[in-house]
Design a protein around this motif. Sequence first.
Motif, PDB file in Angstrom:
ATOM      1  N   ALA A 143      46.705  11.396  11.122  1.00  0.00           N
ATOM      2  CA  ALA A 143      46.404  10.254  11.972  1.00  0.00           C
ATOM      3  C   ALA A 143      45.814   9.098  11.175  1.00  0.00           C
ATOM      4  N   LEU A 144      46.010   7.918  11.710  1.00  0.00           N
ATOM      5  CA  LEU A 144      45.362   6.730  11.171  1.00  0.00           C
ATOM      6  C   LEU A 144      43.999   6.586  11.832  1.00  0.00           C
ATOM      7  N   ARG A 145      43.034   6.171  11.064  1.00  0.00           N
ATOM      8  CA  ARG A 145      41.730   5.824  11.629  1.00  0.00           C
ATOM      9  C   ARG A 145      41.276   4.531  10.972  1.00  0.00           C
ATOM     10  N   ALA A 146      40.394   3.834  11.633  1.00  0.00           N
ATOM     11  CA  ALA A 146      39.891   2.573  11.103  1.00  0.00           C
ATOM     12  C   ALA A 146      39.172   2.801   9.780  1.00  0.00           C
ATOM     13  N   PHE A 147      39.431   1.934   8.838  1.00  0.00           N
ATOM     14  CA  PHE A 147      38.741   1.898   7.545  1.00  0.00           C
ATOM     15  C   PHE A 147      37.366   1.299   7.792  1.00  0.00           C
ATOM     16  N   ASN A 148      36.314   1.894   7.216  1.00  0.00           N
ATOM     17  CA  ASN A 148      34.965   1.377   7.427  1.00  0.00           C
ATOM     18  C   ASN A 148      34.193   1.346   6.111  1.00  0.00           C
ATOM     19  N   THR A 149      32.977   0.848   6.164  1.00  0.00           N
ATOM     20  CA  THR A 149      32.195   0.665   4.937  1.00  0.00           C
ATOM     21  C   THR A 149      31.970   1.978   4.178  1.00  0.00           C
ATOM     22  N   GLN A 150      31.939   3.095   4.874  1.00  0.00           N
ATOM     23  CA  GLN A 150      31.794   4.380   4.188  1.00  0.00           C
ATOM     24  C   GLN A 150      33.014   4.727   3.332  1.00  0.00           C
ATOM     25  N   ASP A 151      34.129   4.036   3.583  1.00  0.00           N
ATOM     26  CA  ASP A 151      35.366   4.292   2.835  1.00  0.00           C
ATOM     27  C   ASP A 151      35.503   3.422   1.589  1.00  0.00           C
ATOM     28  N   TYR A 152      34.619   2.461   1.392  1.00  0.00           N
ATOM     29  CA  TYR A 152      34.731   1.558   0.253  1.00  0.00           C
ATOM     30  C   TYR A 152      34.783   2.327  -1.066  1.00  0.00           C
ATOM     31  N   SER A 153      33.902   3.297  -1.228  1.00  0.00           N
ATOM     32  CA  SER A 153      33.861   4.042  -2.495  1.00  0.00           C
ATOM     33  C   SER A 153      35.147   4.831  -2.711  1.00  0.00           C
ATOM     34  N   LEU A 154      35.751   5.314  -1.648  1.00  0.00           N
ATOM     35  CA  LEU A 154      37.021   6.034  -1.752  1.00  0.00           C
ATOM     36  C   LEU A 154      38.108   5.104  -2.290  1.00  0.00           C
ATOM     37  N   LEU A 155      38.187   3.911  -1.730  1.00  0.00           N
ATOM     38  CA  LEU A 155      39.197   2.952  -2.178  1.00  0.00           C
ATOM     39  C   LEU A 155      38.954   2.537  -3.629  1.00  0.00           C
ATOM     40  N   ILE A 156      37.691   2.319  -3.992  1.00  0.00           N
ATOM     41  CA  ILE A 156      37.352   1.979  -5.378  1.00  0.00           C
ATOM     42  C   ILE A 156      37.753   3.115  -6.321  1.00  0.00           C
ATOM     43  N   HIS A 157      37.538   4.355  -5.894  1.00  0.00           N
ATOM     44  CA  HIS A 157      37.922   5.523  -6.695  1.00  0.00           C
ATOM     45  C   HIS A 157      39.448   5.604  -6.862  1.00  0.00           C
ATOM     46  N   TRP A 158      40.179   5.337  -5.794  1.00  0.00           N
ATOM     47  CA  TRP A 158      41.643   5.399  -5.844  1.00  0.00           C
ATOM     48  C   TRP A 158      42.232   4.300  -6.724  1.00  0.00           C
ATOM     49  N   ILE A 159      41.746   3.101  -6.599  1.00  0.00           N
ATOM     50  CA  ILE A 159      42.303   1.953  -7.327  1.00  0.00           C
ATOM     51  C   ILE A 159      41.522   1.831  -8.641  1.00  0.00           C
ATOM     52  N   ASP A 160      41.880   2.682  -9.584  1.00  0.00           N
ATOM     53  CA  ASP A 160      41.056   2.904 -10.778  1.00  0.00           C
ATOM     54  C   ASP A 160      41.613   2.346 -12.084  1.00  0.00           C
ATOM     55  N   ALA A 161      42.652   1.528 -11.998  1.00  0.00           N
ATOM     56  CA  ALA A 161      43.229   0.943 -13.208  1.00  0.00           C
ATOM     57  C   ALA A 161      43.673  -0.488 -12.909  1.00  0.00           C
ATOM     58  N   GLU A 162      43.638  -1.324 -13.916  1.00  0.00           N
ATOM     59  CA  GLU A 162      43.937  -2.744 -13.724  1.00  0.00           C
ATOM     60  C   GLU A 162      45.362  -2.975 -13.209  1.00  0.00           C
ATOM     61  N   LYS A 163      46.341  -2.282 -13.775  1.00  0.00           N
ATOM     62  CA  LYS A 163      47.727  -2.453 -13.327  1.00  0.00           C
ATOM     63  C   LYS A 163      47.885  -1.969 -11.887  1.00  0.00           C
ATOM     64  N   LEU A 164      47.298  -0.833 -11.569  1.00  0.00           N
ATOM     65  CA  LEU A 164      47.354  -0.307 -10.205  1.00  0.00           C
ATOM     66  C   LEU A 164      46.702  -1.287  -9.235  1.00  0.00           C
ATOM     67  N   ASN A 165      45.585  -1.865  -9.632  1.00  0.00           N
ATOM     68  CA  ASN A 165      44.894  -2.845  -8.802  1.00  0.00           C
ATOM     69  C   ASN A 165      45.822  -4.016  -8.474  1.00  0.00           C
ATOM     70  N   TYR A 166      46.576  -4.481  -9.476  1.00  0.00           N
ATOM     71  CA  TYR A 166      47.495  -5.599  -9.266  1.00  0.00           C
ATOM     72  C   TYR A 166      48.678  -5.183  -8.394  1.00  0.00           C
ATOM     73  N   GLN A 167      49.209  -3.979  -8.637  1.00  0.00           N
ATOM     74  CA  GLN A 167      50.326  -3.496  -7.828  1.00  0.00           C
ATOM     75  C   GLN A 167      49.906  -3.350  -6.375  1.00  0.00           C
ATOM     76  N   TRP A 168      48.709  -2.854  -6.155  1.00  0.00           N
ATOM     77  CA  TRP A 168      48.203  -2.612  -4.802  1.00  0.00           C
ATOM     78  C   TRP A 168      47.738  -3.898  -4.130  1.00  0.00           C
ATOM     79  N   GLY A 169      46.939  -4.683  -4.824  1.00  0.00           N
ATOM     80  CA  GLY A 169      46.274  -5.814  -4.202  1.00  0.00           C
ATOM     81  C   GLY A 169      46.820  -7.173  -4.537  1.00  0.00           C
ATOM     82  N   GLY A 170      47.790  -7.229  -5.461  1.00  0.00           N
ATOM     83  CA  GLY A 170      48.302  -8.525  -5.872  1.00  0.00           C
ATOM     84  C   GLY A 170      47.180  -9.390  -6.428  1.00  0.00           C
ATOM     85  N   PRO A 171      47.302 -10.695  -6.283  1.00  0.00           N
ATOM     86  CA  PRO A 171      46.280 -11.589  -6.834  1.00  0.00           C
ATOM     87  C   PRO A 171      45.028 -11.693  -5.960  1.00  0.00           C
TER      88      PRO A 171
END
Length: 158
Positions: A2-30
């Motif tokens: 299921a999908l659930r709303a992303f919240n402030t407790q999830d920030y560290s999870l996203l930071i952990h997942w997006i752990d490389a500069e190229k991945l950051n650009y692929q995921w988040g663009g500019p």
Amino acid sequence: MALRAFNTQDYSLLIHWIDAEKLNYQWGGPSFNFPLDVTQIDEHYNQANVFPFIYVVQGTEAGFVELFKVSDTHFRICRVFVSEHFRGQGIAKLMLANLITLTKQSYRAELLSLAVFNTNTTAKRCYESLGFVETALEKGERSWDGQVWDLITMEMRC
């Protein structure tokens, strides 16, 4: 699953997942600088027209996806990410199918759009399998380490 709303407790999870500069650009663009941090996430996800979600599989966070409100009937799917432990299992397609259903039912969307780098053929095939069609090609809009990445725009009528 299921999908659930992303919240402030999830920030560290996203930071952990997006752990490389190229991945950051692929995921988040500019929109995001590397390393991803709480301030950037907080600023972006506190916008009224941005709806972020975590995809949960058997109690474990497996993915992330963002919905951006372009207009009352048009929404854009952004920043699709599947955790390394769940890749290759069709999770992206399931997550996006859930998001499409949610967008139609809860937001009354008539049009969904997204953009994908031309180099990301796996994602493009996934989007096509869900009914998205290519509507535009932006050549030379983005580049990474000397490589030019064309951006494909895709849409689906709901």
